[in-house]
Design an enzyme around this catalytic site. Structure first.
Site, short mmCIF file in Angstrom:
data_model
loop_
_atom_site.label_atom_id
_atom_site.label_comp_id
_atom_site.label_asym_id
_atom_site.label_seq_id
_atom_site.Cartn_x
_atom_site.Cartn_y
_atom_site.Cartn_z
N CYS A 40 17.81 -7.80 2.03
CA CYS A 40 17.50 -6.30 2.08
C CYS A 40 16.12 -5.97 1.86
CB CYS A 40 18.55 -5.90 0.88
SG CYS A 40 18.48 -3.78 1.02
N CYS A 88 15.70 -2.78 -0.32
CA CYS A 88 15.69 -3.08 -1.80
C CYS A 88 14.67 -3.69 -2.43
CB CYS A 88 17.24 -3.89 -2.23
SG CYS A 88 18.65 -3.43 -1.02
N ASP A 89 13.97 -4.66 -1.79
CA ASP A 89 13.27 -5.58 -2.28
C ASP A 89 11.83 -5.69 -1.83
OD1 ASP A 89 15.37 -6.45 -3.80
OD2 ASP A 89 16.01 -8.08 -2.46
#
Ligand code: NDP
Length: 308
Positions: A134, A137-138
């Site tokens: 992701c 997200c990261d």
């Protein structure tokens, strides 16, 4: 046989949000958590884009908070895996492990989707320490660093482009000699200076040390040689599998298996069965959108029960 008014299957942000709303509306919800309690967020590191956490929070801590909040209002959380459903008769029948055999007046399916990985041991070793599925997200943790994205579809193109805005360099690793992504996305990727597209490359191993990922060993299929790239992050964007297996015989799904809901609602084609979160969302796939759809599902259940 045990009969539940509002059964929620899954334990990610969609499931817990549905449970918080359902419990506060006196619907006595029971959650069956599934194999990965807390869902996909427990495989990521810090969550910095969920409103309300100015300093960020780990995915695991956020899911523990959501669980506590759901339990505070009376949600019963049970460990177990639903493997079978019968939505042809009411009350609905649900079976699973260990020994799950119950009836439910309403069911909220919030079983999520599972990101696909390549299946290498080295990839598994570095999950959450440089290996991620992701970018939204990261990606932030790779500001100014070098990363790689695997995949040639729209997700990979989008994630590579997103990461290019943060990272110093992005390698896009594609197994074929073309990208499957839409033309506009391919052009966008090709025009981005710090993306290097490696067509006809496959990954043999993710390399790293105690601190995390340091590189990847690739195979150039065209010339038949191995090449090593130095990277800090290795992102997978090779698709997701929606966890809709036990329900597919009864519910309308798209060709990949995402459950279809009536637009703007969580209602499926079976009255009394609702779906929320990533199992019905192939596009946004964010914790906050999942949570929002979980809220809708609980409100839809409340209306459905009131009309019975
Ligand atoms: P896709 O299934 O479209 O693409 C998966 C990609 O991963 C393909 O390039 C595939 O390669 C590659 N791949 C699969 N398995 C492996 C493997 N083992 N090793 C190496 N490469 C592999 O998935 P997406 O998540 O990209 O997209 C899913 C759907 O969502 C699509 O319909 C897409 O259009 C849509 N979408 C739309 C967006 C938008 O409109 N903004 C954004 C994101 C997704 P190969 O081509 O060789 O099979």
């Amino acid at each position: 046989m045990e009969k539940i008014k509002c059964l929620i299957i899954g334990s990610g942000p969609a499931a817990y949000t549905a449970a918080i709303y359902a419990a506060r509306a006196n619907m006595n919800p029971v959650i069956i958590e599934g194999l990965q309690p807390g869902g996909q967020l427990t495989t990521t590191t810090d969550v910095e884009n969920f409103p309300g956490y100015p300093e960020g929070i780990t995915g695991t801590a956020m899911m523990e908070d959501l669980k506590k909040q759901a339990e505070r209002f009376g949600t019963e959380v049970r460990w177990g895996l639903v493997t079978e459903a019968d939505f042809n008769q009411k009350p609905f029948k649900i079976k699973g492990d260990p020994g799950i055999d119950l009836e439910a007046d309403t069911v909220i399916i919030a079983t999520g989707a599972t990101a696909k990985y390549l299946g290498m041991e080295s990839e598994e070793n570095f999950k959450g320490r440089g290996v991620s599925a992701c970018a939204t997200c990261d990606g932030f943790f790779y500001k100014g660093k070098d990363v790689a994205v695997v995949g040639g579809g729209d997700s990979a193109a989008e994630e590579a482009h997103y990461l290019a805005g943060l990272a110093k360099k992005v390698y896009l690793i594609i197994r074929k000699d073309y990208m499957r992504a839409s033309k506009v996305m391919v052009e966008r990727v090709e025009k981005t200076e710090n993306i290097e597209i490696l067509y006809r490359h496959t990954t043999k191993e993710v390399l790293g040390d105690d601190m995390g990922v340091t590189g990847a060993l690739l195979h150039n299929e065209e010339i038949g040689e191995d090449v090593k790239i130095d990277i800090d992050g290795f992102f997978l964007a090779i698709g997701h599998t929606p966890n809709s297996g036990p329900f597919k015989d009864y519910l309308d799904t798209d060709e990949v298996g995402y459950i279809k809901t009536i637009p703007g609602t969580s209602k499926t084609n079976v009255p009394g069965i609702f779906a929320c979160g990533d199992v019905q969302d192939s596009i946004y796939r964010q914790a906050i959108t999942a949570a929002g759809s979980g809220c809708k599902a609980a409100l839809d259940v409340e209306k459905y029960l009131a009309a019975q």
